[in-house]
Design an enzyme around this catalytic site. Structure first.
Site, short mmCIF file in Angstrom:
data_model
loop_
_atom_site.label_atom_id
_atom_site.label_comp_id
_atom_site.label_asym_id
_atom_site.label_seq_id
_atom_site.Cartn_x
_atom_site.Cartn_y
_atom_site.Cartn_z
N LYS A 1 -0.64 -13.27 18.14
CA LYS A 1 -0.72 -13.68 19.53
C LYS A 1 -2.06 -13.31 20.18
O LYS A 1 -2.21 -13.37 21.39
CB LYS A 1 0.42 -13.03 20.32
CG LYS A 1 1.79 -13.54 19.90
CD LYS A 1 2.90 -12.92 20.72
CE LYS A 1 4.27 -13.45 20.28
NZ LYS A 1 5.38 -12.84 21.05
N GLY B 1 1.32 -6.63 5.92
CA GLY B 1 2.42 -6.63 4.97
C GLY B 1 1.90 -6.50 3.55
O GLY B 1 0.78 -6.90 3.24
N GLY B 2 2.70 -5.91 2.68
CA GLY B 2 2.31 -5.77 1.28
C GLY B 2 1.08 -4.91 1.12
O GLY B 2 0.98 -3.82 1.66
N PRO C 1 4.16 30.16 -28.57
CA PRO C 1 4.18 29.52 -29.90
C PRO C 1 4.40 28.02 -29.83
O PRO C 1 4.04 27.29 -30.76
CB PRO C 1 5.34 30.23 -30.62
CG PRO C 1 6.20 30.77 -29.52
CD PRO C 1 5.27 31.10 -28.38
N MET D 1 4.16 -17.23 -0.87
CA MET D 1 3.87 -18.26 0.15
C MET D 1 4.03 -19.68 -0.41
O MET D 1 3.26 -20.57 -0.10
CB MET D 1 2.45 -18.08 0.69
CG MET D 1 2.20 -16.73 1.32
SD MET D 1 0.50 -16.50 1.90
CE MET D 1 -0.37 -16.35 0.32
N ASP E 1 0.58 -7.42 11.69
CA ASP E 1 0.95 -8.74 11.18
C ASP E 1 2.45 -8.96 11.36
O ASP E 1 3.23 -8.01 11.42
CB ASP E 1 0.62 -8.86 9.69
CG ASP E 1 -0.80 -9.33 9.44
OD1 ASP E 1 -1.46 -9.74 10.42
OD2 ASP E 1 -1.26 -9.28 8.28
N GLY F 1 12.79 -9.98 1.27
CA GLY F 1 13.00 -8.91 0.30
C GLY F 1 12.82 -7.52 0.86
O GLY F 1 11.93 -7.27 1.67
N VAL G 1 9.06 25.78 -16.86
CA VAL G 1 8.45 26.51 -15.74
C VAL G 1 6.94 26.35 -15.76
O VAL G 1 6.30 26.06 -14.75
CB VAL G 1 8.85 28.00 -15.78
CG1 VAL G 1 8.09 28.78 -14.71
CG2 VAL G 1 10.35 28.15 -15.59
#
Length: 410
Positions: free
Chosen positions: A222, A253-254, A46, A337, A200, A366, A26
């Site tokens: 784009k 990403g990443g 103690p 890559m 991305d 992944g 606790v």
């Protein structure tokens, strides 16, 4: 007392004495919040769990290694009673009543003068939940309510759009390896507050569907390039929207700084005088192998791992990677890559000392529903990529760790 609800209040404990009796689980759960509140904490027990003992050793709390004695609550503003001795808890509770010290008891909530709410925090807001009916005795129910409220604050669903706090500027947000659940809490909140999102291709695309219709989503691939290079065009778009007073998220990403050109964007924003916040993300170099059952390190197998970009072949004069040095290492090699260059990479590693039979795993897409793992060796990986039609994005893992863990699903 049972027929009246508890009165909610926020205690300002900075510099004020708080006494904690008992150093078990606790206390281990409650002490960090008391320390964060700036309380002058005295622990009387103690013994204590290793985590609580570490708090004492670091000077975050004072610890008297003994049992509770009458008078321990003198000068206290607040007490947490959590020993395993019910009789001692009762005596301490009685002392708290005499001294008018608000007291929480872990063994008997009805005998306490205060209850600890289930708390959570989100960007400067503390949510504290106390239930007043019979369900209030079930901490799981209270915690579930707390979690729902905090999650709503973090993802923006509990805040009306016109009340949302929009800060002009740019947030470089690492979206993680692809699974939308693997973005950080802060990254998800900033997305919910954005006016413009420049995304991305490898970012968590599913998150874009959750954005309100007024949010402008721009596909970075784009953006009209005109006479500029692609990265310069992205930089210009970030600056242009931010200078219009909009809150802009650059969703990557990443992690933004792991082969993500995040620093180039941060530098461009700094030069333009645009505020920039960097939100780290889970790098695919670690998370994707993990999702495929491959630890990048493992006791007795690999004490190191190296992450390199394979977008430039070893024989290309532009390459900054010391491939011969990597071949001499015995740890794990993670290549990002590198799918279309893996043949030349494998040949170079073998030529400089890596055994041809070194295990290799290719993990495509992944952490997404399309995740696929294909195993090979350095000698066979080029042919395997061709015959198995492995396509980017894929993370390539080279080393003995490929063979650790459950049998791979190819």
């Amino acid at each position: 007392m049972a027929e009246h609800p508890a009165y909610p209040v926020g205690l300002r404990l900075t510099g004020r004495r708080v006494v904690v009796l008992g150093g078990g689980q606790v206390a281990q759960r409650r002490l960090p919040a008391l320390i964060a509140a700036g309380a002058d904490v005295l622990l009387v027990s103690p013994e204590a769990t290793p985590s609580v003992e570490a708090m004492a050793e670091s000077g975050e709390i004072a610890w008297e290694r003994r049992r509770y004695e009458d008078g321990d609550l003198a000068e206290a503003w607040y007490a947490l009673i959590a020993t395993s001795d019910h009789a001692a808890n009762t005596r301490a509770s009685a002392e708290a009543e005499r001294r008018r010290v608000w007291c929480v008891r872990s063994d008997d909530a009805d005998a306490a003068t205060a209850w600890t709410p289930a708390t959570g925090r989100s960007e400067g807001v503390t949510v504290a939940v106390l239930t007043t009916d019979a369900r209030g005795r079930d901490p799981r129910h209270t915690a579930a309510i707390r979690d729902a409220v905090v999650e709503g604050l973090r993802d923006g669903t509990l805040v009306a759009p016109h009340h949302r706090t929009r800060t002009p500027g740019v947030a470089l947000v690492g979206g993680g390896p692809g699974d939308p659940d693997l973005i950080t809490v802060r990254g998800r909140r900033l997305l919910a507050e954005a006016d413009v999102v420049i995304a991305d291709r490898l970012g968590p695309r599913d998150l874009l569907a959750e954005l309100p219709p007024h949010v402008e989503v721009i596909d970075a691939a784009k953006i009209p390039y005109g006479r500029f290079m692609a990265q310069e065009a992205i930089n210009n778009a970030l600056i242009e929207h931010a200078k219009q007073g909009k809150s802009v998220v650059r969703l990557k990403g990443g992690d933004p700084f792991v082969f993500g050109r995040g620093m180039e964007e941060a530098q461009a924003l700094a030069e333009a005088g645009v505020p920039c916040t960097v939100v780290p993300g889970i790098s695919s170099s670690i998370s994707v192998p993990g999702a495929a059952g491959i630890p990048v390190t493992h006791r007795g197998v690999a004490h190191e791992f190296t992450v390199v970009s394979g977008h430039v072949a070893p024989d290309d004069e532009r390459s900054l990677v010391d491939w011969p040095a990597l071949a001499r290492l015995t740890g794990t090699l993670v290549i990002l890559m590198g799918v279309d260059k893996i043949g030349k990479i494998a040949d170079t590693l073998i030529a400089h000392g890596r055994p041809a039979g070194t295990p290799v795993a290719l993990v495509q897409e992944g952490t997404t529903a399309a995740q696929r793992r294909v195993d090979a060796t350095l000698a066979t990986v080029a042919e395997t990529v061709r015959t198995q039609e492995v396509r980017p994005p894929a993370v390539i893992v080279v080393g003995a760790v490929v063979g650790v863990g459950p049998h791979p699903n190819e």
